[in-house]
Design an enzyme around this catalytic site. Structure first.
Site, PDB file in Angstrom:
ATOM      1  N   CYS A  75     -41.852  20.692 -28.676  1.00 50.20           N
ATOM      2  CA  CYS A  75     -40.963  20.843 -27.666  1.00 50.20           C
ATOM      3  C   CYS A  75     -39.688  20.052 -28.249  1.00 50.20           C
ATOM      4  CB  CYS A  75     -41.162  20.418 -26.099  1.00 50.20           C
ATOM      5  SG  CYS A  75     -41.435  18.730 -26.392  1.00 50.20           S
ATOM      6  N   ARG A  88     -43.311  18.028 -22.266  1.00 49.12           N
ATOM      7  CA  ARG A  88     -44.330  19.248 -22.442  1.00 49.12           C
ATOM      8  C   ARG A  88     -45.170  19.268 -23.633  1.00 49.12           C
ATOM      9  NH1 ARG A  88     -39.021  23.094 -22.729  1.00 49.12           N
ATOM     10  NH2 ARG A  88     -38.514  21.270 -24.030  1.00 49.12           N
ATOM     11  N   ASP A 116     -37.732  22.539 -19.942  1.00 45.07           N
ATOM     12  CA  ASP A 116     -37.710  21.259 -20.035  1.00 45.07           C
ATOM     13  C   ASP A 116     -37.442  20.365 -18.791  1.00 45.07           C
ATOM     14  OD1 ASP A 116     -37.654  18.597 -21.053  1.00 45.07           O
ATOM     15  OD2 ASP A 116     -36.357  18.832 -22.855  1.00 45.07           O
TER      16      ASP A 116
END
Length: 154
Positions: free
Chosen positions: A9, A15, A123
């Site tokens: 990520c 994540r 995000d």
């Protein structure tokens, strides 16, 4: 059957560490002790810990919480991209960035959410807790969807 999985990520704080931990626990439940999972971020600051809101949400799952508490961020690098036989990114732009870093990795890169309706997983960093929870659910569903392909011989 994939043996070395890298989740990617942006900052390696929300994540990708969550996906890494969920994949690691899922593979252990499947008896896949040969498989390894790591995570990294395209703009990660080495050594940073998982975001506090992510840890707060994880408190209901002790095994997952332990995995996340042990995590330290690391940047994506050529060695990790070479090491992985499957690279799972959260957004299409991240797939392009990985391919720029290592054109040979292009065929190994997939969206974590490509097997679900989510496809791109946004995000949640520094957003409301509800966004973190939505992201958590999307990552959890995507990891579950990858169970078959990851364990499929071939």
């Amino acid at each position: 059957m994939y043996e070395r999985i890298l989740t990617v990520c942006t900052g390696n704080l929300c994540r990708s560490p969550l996906a890494e931990a969920l994949l690691r626990l899922q593979l252990a439940r499947d008896g896949r002790h040969d498989a390894q999972v790591r995570s990294a971020g395209l703009r990660a600051q080495p050594g940073k810990t998982v975001d506090d809101t992510m840890l707060f949400i994880a408190r209901a799952q002790p095994a997952l919480l332990r995995e996340l508490e042990a995590h330290r961020a690391q940047p994506v690098n050529g060695t990790l991209l070479w090491w992985a036989d499957l690279i799972l990114v959260m957004e299409p732009g991240q797939a392009r960035e990985v391919a720029k870093l290592d054109p040979m990795a292009r065929g190994k890169v997939h969206l974590l959410g490509e097997l679900t309706q989510a496809r791109s997983i946004g995000d949640p960093y520094l957003r409301h807790e509800s966004v973190y929870r939505e992201t958590w659910q999307a990552v959890e569903a995507a990891v579950a969807a990858w169970r078959g392909p990851i364990n499929q011989p071939g």
